[in-house]
Design an enzyme around this catalytic site. Sequence first.
Site, PDB file in Angstrom:
ATOM      1  N   GLU A 118       0.741   0.575   1.421  1.00 51.40           N
ATOM      2  CA  GLU A 118       1.936  -0.117   1.262  1.00 51.40           C
ATOM      3  C   GLU A 118       2.428  -1.153   2.366  1.00 51.40           C
ATOM      4  O   GLU A 118       2.667   0.015   3.505  1.00 51.40           O
ATOM      5  CB  GLU A 118       3.951   1.268   0.311  1.00 51.40           C
ATOM      6  CG  GLU A 118       3.110   1.142  -0.515  1.00 51.40           C
ATOM      7  CD  GLU A 118       4.716   2.539  -0.866  1.00 51.40           C
ATOM      8  OE1 GLU A 118       4.495   2.700  -2.152  1.00 51.40           O
ATOM      9  OE2 GLU A 118       5.142   2.585  -0.274  1.00 51.40           O
ATOM     10  N   TYR A 127       7.274  -6.407  -1.910  1.00 45.85           N
ATOM     11  CA  TYR A 127       6.683  -5.358  -1.864  1.00 45.85           C
ATOM     12  C   TYR A 127       4.838  -5.803  -2.652  1.00 45.85           C
ATOM     13  O   TYR A 127       4.518  -5.891  -2.912  1.00 45.85           O
ATOM     14  CB  TYR A 127       7.025  -4.337  -2.843  1.00 45.85           C
ATOM     15  CG  TYR A 127       6.342  -3.414  -3.294  1.00 45.85           C
ATOM     16  CD1 TYR A 127       6.363  -2.404  -2.063  1.00 45.85           C
ATOM     17  CD2 TYR A 127       5.158  -3.235  -4.078  1.00 45.85           C
ATOM     18  CE1 TYR A 127       5.932  -0.684  -2.523  1.00 45.85           C
ATOM     19  CE2 TYR A 127       4.072  -1.838  -4.249  1.00 45.85           C
ATOM     20  CZ  TYR A 127       4.637  -0.583  -3.385  1.00 45.85           C
ATOM     21  OH  TYR A 127       3.902   0.148  -3.803  1.00 45.85           O
TER      22      TYR A 127
END
Length: 362
Positions: free
Chosen positions: A183, A95
């Site tokens: 993201e 991530y």
Amino acid sequence: MKLHEYEAKRIFNENGIPIPKGIVTKTKLEDIEGPVVIKAQVLVGGRGKAGGILFADTLNEANSKIESLIGKEVKGEHVESLLIEEKIKILKEYYVGVVVDRNEKNNVVIFSTEGGVDIEEIARTSPEKIIKYPVEAGSEFLPYNARNMLKKAGLSSEEIPKVADIICKVYSAFKKMDGVLAEVNPLVITSEGKILAADAVLNVDDDAYFKHSYMEFEEFKKQEKSEFAYVELDGDIAVIGNGAGLTLASMDVVKEFGGNPACFLDIGGGATREIVKSALLKATARNSVKGAFINILGGITRCDEVSKGIVDVLKEKPELKFAVRMMGTNEKEGREILTKNNVSYENSMEDAAKALTKIINN
């Protein structure tokens, strides 16, 4: 303003971040080169679990699944287009994120070895697996900052340079686009050793539109055509007012009495019956929205026009719950219209919010 995945990926790719091969379509395909992933372009999280991401090995299978998604709803969002990408063999998932921390007045770079799941879930179950680096106002985020984050996360010396390079490029894209959230989840290492942004999120600051070509983005085009200001939220009570300050205050009151706003919608001044109807249908389009809180102080906005718009929507959506507070121009006529159609109204926004949240929460 939220960008669709394919828009965010294009921007990331322009900043040197590798992405899977893919195309955007609204129709069936004529050919595919191999197994594909079919991804609904909707601005909600968790679309995979909601059936918004499908897989296909053949052209017939792909077209069948394309047909099943186009025009359908995923978590209350209408599917207008699909991103078709090559199916990749994933070895590892990470991530990478950047977010504006308004409390600390800085940007925060985030990394986790637990990619492919919601960062909120990681924070709840395994907070030690999240590495954060705050970037103070006026400071730069440099490659050694990224490498230090990855060392703390326990990445191998072989992976650190490649992943650090991607983190720096995500931060660069975030800054260039005046982002509020970026993201890559997941950032994947493939079985061939490639590093790819398998998914992408980019939310940008609406007020920076004069610096960028926002007209290329789907949501900006929709806003340009819209006759009202609309911001989507995660709750179940649509909040509608005439004037930004009044609408924001209405959201606060709904929250104070235990409700969760599903949107901010300002119909502006002088809204007609048609605009009110259109605004209400927009605000209550998602299945998760159970009711609408309407707060009107009529000046050039006529209360009778607002009431007519409410009644029009009620005829189409009789299951919806309404709480109305209106004062001002043609107030008496507006209240009479509501009364004839069994729509209750309150004299204060506190009473209206309290009544609606009680109904919704029960």
